[in-house]
Design an enzyme around this catalytic site. Sequence first.
Site, PDB file in Angstrom:
ATOM      1  N   GLU A 195       0.840  -1.188   0.000  1.00  0.00           N
ATOM      2  CA  GLU A 195       0.000   0.000   0.000  1.00  0.00           C
ATOM      3  C   GLU A 195       0.883   1.248   0.000  1.00  0.00           C
ATOM      4  O   GLU A 195       0.410   2.341   0.289  1.00  0.00           O
ATOM      5  CB  GLU A 195      -0.968   0.008   1.176  1.00  0.00           C
ATOM      6  N   CYS A 250      -3.992  -3.350   4.454  1.00  0.00           N
ATOM      7  CA  CYS A 250      -3.259  -4.417   5.145  1.00  0.00           C
ATOM      8  C   CYS A 250      -3.745  -5.816   4.765  1.00  0.00           C
ATOM      9  O   CYS A 250      -3.145  -6.809   5.165  1.00  0.00           O
ATOM     10  CB  CYS A 250      -3.358  -4.227   6.654  1.00  0.00           C
ATOM     11  N   HIS A 271      -4.215 -10.231  11.471  1.00  0.00           N
ATOM     12  CA  HIS A 271      -3.581  -8.951  11.176  1.00  0.00           C
ATOM     13  C   HIS A 271      -3.340  -8.223  12.493  1.00  0.00           C
ATOM     14  O   HIS A 271      -4.233  -8.171  13.344  1.00  0.00           O
ATOM     15  CB  HIS A 271      -4.455  -8.111  10.248  1.00  0.00           C
TER      16      HIS A 271
END
Lengths: 440, 83
Positions: A115, A147, A271
């Site tokens: 990103e 993410c 995550h």
Amino acid sequence: MTAATGGPATGGEPGGPWRSTEPGTPRGGGEPGGPQVGIEAVAAYCGSAYVDVADLFQARGLDPARMGNLGMRRKSVALPGEDVVAMAATAARPLADALTEAERASVRTLIVATESAFDLSKSASTHVHRLLGLPRQCRLLEIKQACYGGVAALRAAAALVAVEPGSRVLVVATDLPVPNRGTYAEPSQGAGAVAMLVGPRPAVARLELGTAGVYGYEVADFARPRADLDVVDTDLSLLAYLECLLGAFTDHAARRPGTDFAGTYDLLAMHTPFPGMVRGAHRHALRRLGGLARDREQEDFDRRVAPSLVFPRDVGNIYAGTALLAMAGAIAHAPSPGPLSLGVFGYGSGCSSEFFACHVPAGAARLVAGTGLAAELAARRRLTVAEYDAATAALPDMAFGAAEAKFDPAGLAGVGAPRPRAVLTAIRDHHREYTWLPPR
Amino acid sequence: MGRDQVFAVVRDNILAVRPGLDPAEIREDRSMTELGCDSLDRMDVVSGALDEIGLELGTDRLAKVRDIGGLVDVLWHGIGGPA
């Protein structure tokens, strides 16, 4: 971090039930004789320098009482010349070096997830491909969804391997945020890359096909409308993460009857924007999805979730690669040698998410631990906050839009673990030039 | 459940994450941040209150909440209170 590829064609696990509580027959890759697809090898590069989170709290005047909920100890820092391509190539180099000629020819796709790309058109994978010297019979592309990118690339890789038997996909998730100076986000904003070789001999983790749960919708929790501007609504983002965890897991369980959050998986990796978030999400999911008394939540967290946080708490959030780093940590620090089941949750703001099952064969922990990441993290140079600020101030020189620049690799040559590292040496008319620094 | 009861649920969840707080400090015109709650505390308060009320609420409904009164309003509307 070095890595090992291969193993027997069955990946050391014949595809049958991997624990007694596994439900009947998962669809797709779970059935005996079905396609074996998964992670053959993993490697990571989480920088050659770090800043101590307690130092940063003190320098910025942040309330030290908040360090407990954050759960961070150190965060990796990129040095001048380490852009997303350099870190990605450095991470993947051990995987490329370990390939036989036949295996190298089988790498038909290279996906970079990021990103923080520096080109809106050309993918970072083109540069990584050149640096690794991979064959030209190779798809080169980039995946973006905050993410979630690393997990998205991993799932796309599994699909490509499944439809092209014998082929492999190299996935590299790499990110380099511009820290939000002085905020409580800054101490968790790391830098680094995780590489995974996906193919038919999954010695590290077999990916279950056909049972992944997904959940996504448009939400304004985070956006990067300019290279130097993050628009963040932290509260909204944490709630979106929770909603997605429940949504993706519920979709997963619907495709995999008998699966429950509290009991099915030996290990969980999620995550990890900061370790405290994973602690909160685990507790929330247990309460919402049921199945465990509150007085057992801590023990469950310590046993099934804490192994996944060992690397992230010393690296920080590396965005697209964070969920993959959590996976590597869970496998490396598993409490028993296996085989083990691993449930993985990837989330990316904006938002998209996925919950999927992995089967970790016996011996995988040794393979991942043998990559030496723990020793590499320990070998990073500790920066003062002033040195960290100087490194951060130099980030725009190599950020999106940089047209001309030169970088002196000498600053990087003297620090970190002894491994080959790619470094950006110059930008001329927007084109980036890299070289390999030899192991020092 | 009346609006006062929704407020009580929110107040109790704030006290659960910040046990040292004087309950009188928890007023509708204040934000949880002003009361010393960090982002994880705030997430715990919202998810705990949703659990207690037995409410499923999309994240976007919570996007514009700026103070405790705003959170009480969103929760109350969620269970059928007047908008």
